[in-house]
Design an enzyme around this catalytic site. Structure first.
Site, PDB file in Angstrom:
ATOM      1  N   SER A  74      66.762  23.267  41.295  1.00  0.00           N
ATOM      2  CA  SER A  74      66.375  23.589  39.919  1.00  0.00           C
ATOM      3  C   SER A  74      64.895  23.365  39.604  1.00  0.00           C
ATOM      4  CB  SER A  74      67.240  22.792  38.940  1.00  0.00           C
ATOM      5  OG  SER A  74      67.063  21.419  39.157  1.00  0.00           O
ATOM      6  N   TYR A 138      64.021  30.881  40.575  1.00  0.00           N
ATOM      7  CA  TYR A 138      65.040  29.988  40.005  1.00  0.00           C
ATOM      8  C   TYR A 138      65.862  30.733  38.948  1.00  0.00           C
ATOM      9  CZ  TYR A 138      67.013  26.464  36.916  1.00  0.00           C
ATOM     10  OH  TYR A 138      67.873  25.748  36.112  1.00  0.00           O
ATOM     11  N   LYS A 142      69.935  32.017  38.995  1.00  0.00           N
ATOM     12  CA  LYS A 142      70.937  31.663  37.979  1.00  0.00           C
ATOM     13  C   LYS A 142      71.520  32.923  37.334  1.00  0.00           C
ATOM     14  CE  LYS A 142      70.945  27.092  38.035  1.00  0.00           C
ATOM     15  NZ  LYS A 142      72.120  26.214  37.985  1.00  0.00           N
ATOM     16  N   ASN A 167      65.840  22.855  26.757  1.00  0.00           N
ATOM     17  CA  ASN A 167      65.292  21.630  27.380  1.00  0.00           C
ATOM     18  C   ASN A 167      66.174  20.437  27.081  1.00  0.00           C
ATOM     19  OD1 ASN A 167      63.112  23.631  27.223  1.00  0.00           O
ATOM     20  ND2 ASN A 167      61.928  22.007  28.183  1.00  0.00           N
ATOM     21  N   GLY A 278      54.085  30.235  35.085  1.00  0.00           N
ATOM     22  CA  GLY A 278      55.470  30.547  34.720  1.00  0.00           C
ATOM     23  C   GLY A 278      55.963  29.895  33.448  1.00  0.00           C
TER      24      GLY A 278
HETATM   25  N1  UDP Z   1      54.457  19.773  30.497  1.00  0.00           N
HETATM   26  C1  UDP Z   1      53.216  19.172  30.448  1.00  0.00           C
HETATM   27  N2  UDP Z   1      52.952  18.136  31.292  1.00  0.00           N
HETATM   28  C2  UDP Z   1      53.871  17.663  32.194  1.00  0.00           C
HETATM   29  C3  UDP Z   1      55.137  18.263  32.234  1.00  0.00           C
HETATM   30  C4  UDP Z   1      55.399  19.333  31.368  1.00  0.00           C
HETATM   31  O1  UDP Z   1      52.334  19.584  29.666  1.00  0.00           O
HETATM   32  O2  UDP Z   1      53.557  16.718  32.939  1.00  0.00           O
HETATM   33  C5  UDP Z   1      54.754  20.892  29.589  1.00  0.00           C
HETATM   34  C6  UDP Z   1      55.139  22.177  30.304  1.00  0.00           C
HETATM   35  O3  UDP Z   1      54.003  22.924  30.613  1.00  0.00           O
HETATM   36  C7  UDP Z   1      56.019  22.841  29.246  1.00  0.00           C
HETATM   37  C8  UDP Z   1      56.668  21.672  28.517  1.00  0.00           C
HETATM   38  O4  UDP Z   1      55.861  20.527  28.815  1.00  0.00           O
HETATM   39  O5  UDP Z   1      55.222  23.555  28.350  1.00  0.00           O
HETATM   40  C9  UDP Z   1      58.085  21.394  28.969  1.00  0.00           C
HETATM   41  O6  UDP Z   1      58.084  21.335  30.382  1.00  0.00           O
HETATM   42  P1  UDP Z   1      59.334  20.773  31.206  1.00  0.00           P
HETATM   43  O7  UDP Z   1      58.961  20.810  32.655  1.00  0.00           O
HETATM   44  O8  UDP Z   1      59.752  19.454  30.626  1.00  0.00           O
HETATM   45  O9  UDP Z   1      60.482  21.806  30.891  1.00  0.00           O
HETATM   46  P2  UDP Z   1      60.552  23.415  31.046  1.00  0.00           P
HETATM   47  O10 UDP Z   1      60.318  23.956  29.671  1.00  0.00           O
HETATM   48  O11 UDP Z   1      59.517  23.840  32.034  1.00  0.00           O
HETATM   49  O12 UDP Z   1      61.942  23.645  31.536  1.00  0.00           O
END
Ligand code: UDP
Length: 321
Positions: A74, A138, A142, A167, A278
């Protein structure tokens, strides 16, 4: 019910397994521990260590009244670097699991799908009729499983439900997020607050959002687990249904970090970097269908509550048992 939970040693799967046991169901967890933790499997569940590909052998002779299938690879970035791993684990693995379940006459399956099947949305909030245009392997893997389940359900042999998560955050019964590597915003920010990580990076402040950072819809893992229970109870042979699961409220990365600072009392060391590949600007769910058709009512909609629950588990460092 006798329920199989694949991926039940993982974050969401271990909470689903815990809730099933609390409601008196009999639970078998199938997990290869590639990313999960044996100590997250709730006591009371039967634990079978193995891959979903090998379910026919690993679960030989076992009969189930339903299955919740969460075992998967994932990580979006990993899927871009290694798409074949995602086809093998998520698509081929599910195909083989499904053959095993069909052969033993399992009538219902609930599948952990994802908002990533929608890719970059044209409009928000996103409902289930939005076009499915995943932008990474990914999400493609799914979506392929969602389509596989629709085709199998159409034969009348099984009832299937795909739950498309937005999320997920929070913790339940001592079970929080423990990914290695960790890529998710809330646990990374909490690790920074705890001091086990030196600060954190915000990926992009130039998005077309009020404060320039990405907006996401956060849902408590316990509310997510309740949706699985409702979906399992409602699955009817011959039908495949899809539900988006979120709270319908968007929080920017900056808003999440401010909430983490309020909950922990720690001022975070934050640097800003370029966008992460992405990442859509805004992902907010319409979960109206789940509310209407599953009677699903999320009870823990406060972002601060989710963060506080995750913080409690992380800070205690306790064994989930
Ligand atoms: N994000 C960030 N810094 C980090 C991890 C995530 O700025 O160290 C941002 C990421 O770019 C996204 C949001 O937080 O805009 C949520 O990311 P996460 O990986 O938690 O979940 P996703 O939406 O990708 O499934």
């Amino acid at each position: 019910m006798r329920v199989l939970v694949t991926g039940g040693a993982g974050y969401i799967g271990s909470v689903v397994a815990t809730r099933l046991l609390e409601l008196g169901h009999t639970v078998t967890v199938l997990d290869d521990l590639s990313t999960g933790h044996a100590d997250a499997v709730p006591p009371g569940a039967t634990f079978v260590e193995g891959r979903v590909h090998d379910a026919a052998v690993a679960l030989a002779g076992e009969r189930f009244d339903g299955a919740v299938h969460l075992a998967a690879s994932s990580l979006v970035a990993e899927s871009i670097a290694n798409p074949e791993k995602y086809r093998l684990n998520n698509v081929v693995g599910t195909r083989l699991l499904l053959d095993t379940l069909l052969a033993s006459g399992v009538p219902a399956i609930v599948f952990s799908s994802t908002a990533a099947v929608y890719g970059e949305p044209e409009t928000v909030p996103i409902d289930e009729d939005a076009p499915t245009r995943p932008v990474n392997p990914y999400g493609e893997s799914k979506l392929a499983v969602d389509e596989m389940l629709a085709a199998e359900a159409a034969t009348g042999r099984i009832g299937a439900v795909s739950l498309r998560y937005f999320n997920v955050a929070g913790a339940y019964a001592g079970r929080g997020e423990r990914h290695d590597p960790e890529t998710h915003l809330v646990p990374i920010a909490l690790q920074a607050a705890l001091g086990t990580r030196a600060g954190l990076v915000v990926y992009g402040e130039d998005y077309p959002t009020p404060d320039g950072t990405c907006v996401r819809d956060y849902i408590h893992v316990a509310d997510l687990a309740e949706a699985h229970l409702g979906a399992l109870a409602s699955a009817r042979p011959g039908t495949h249904r899809v539900f988006n699961l979120g709270n319908g409220a968007g929080f920017s990365v900056r808003e999440v970090l401010a909430a983490v600072e309020r909950v922990t009392g720690v001022t975070l060391e934050v640097t800003v970097a370029g966008r992460r590949a992405g990442d859509p600007a805004v992902l907010v769910a319409s979960a109206a269908r789940a509310r209407r058709e599953l009677g699903w009512t999320p009870a823990r909609t406060s972002l601060e509550q989710m963060i506080a629950d995750a913080w409690g588990v992380l800070r205690s460092g306790s064994d989930p048992r």
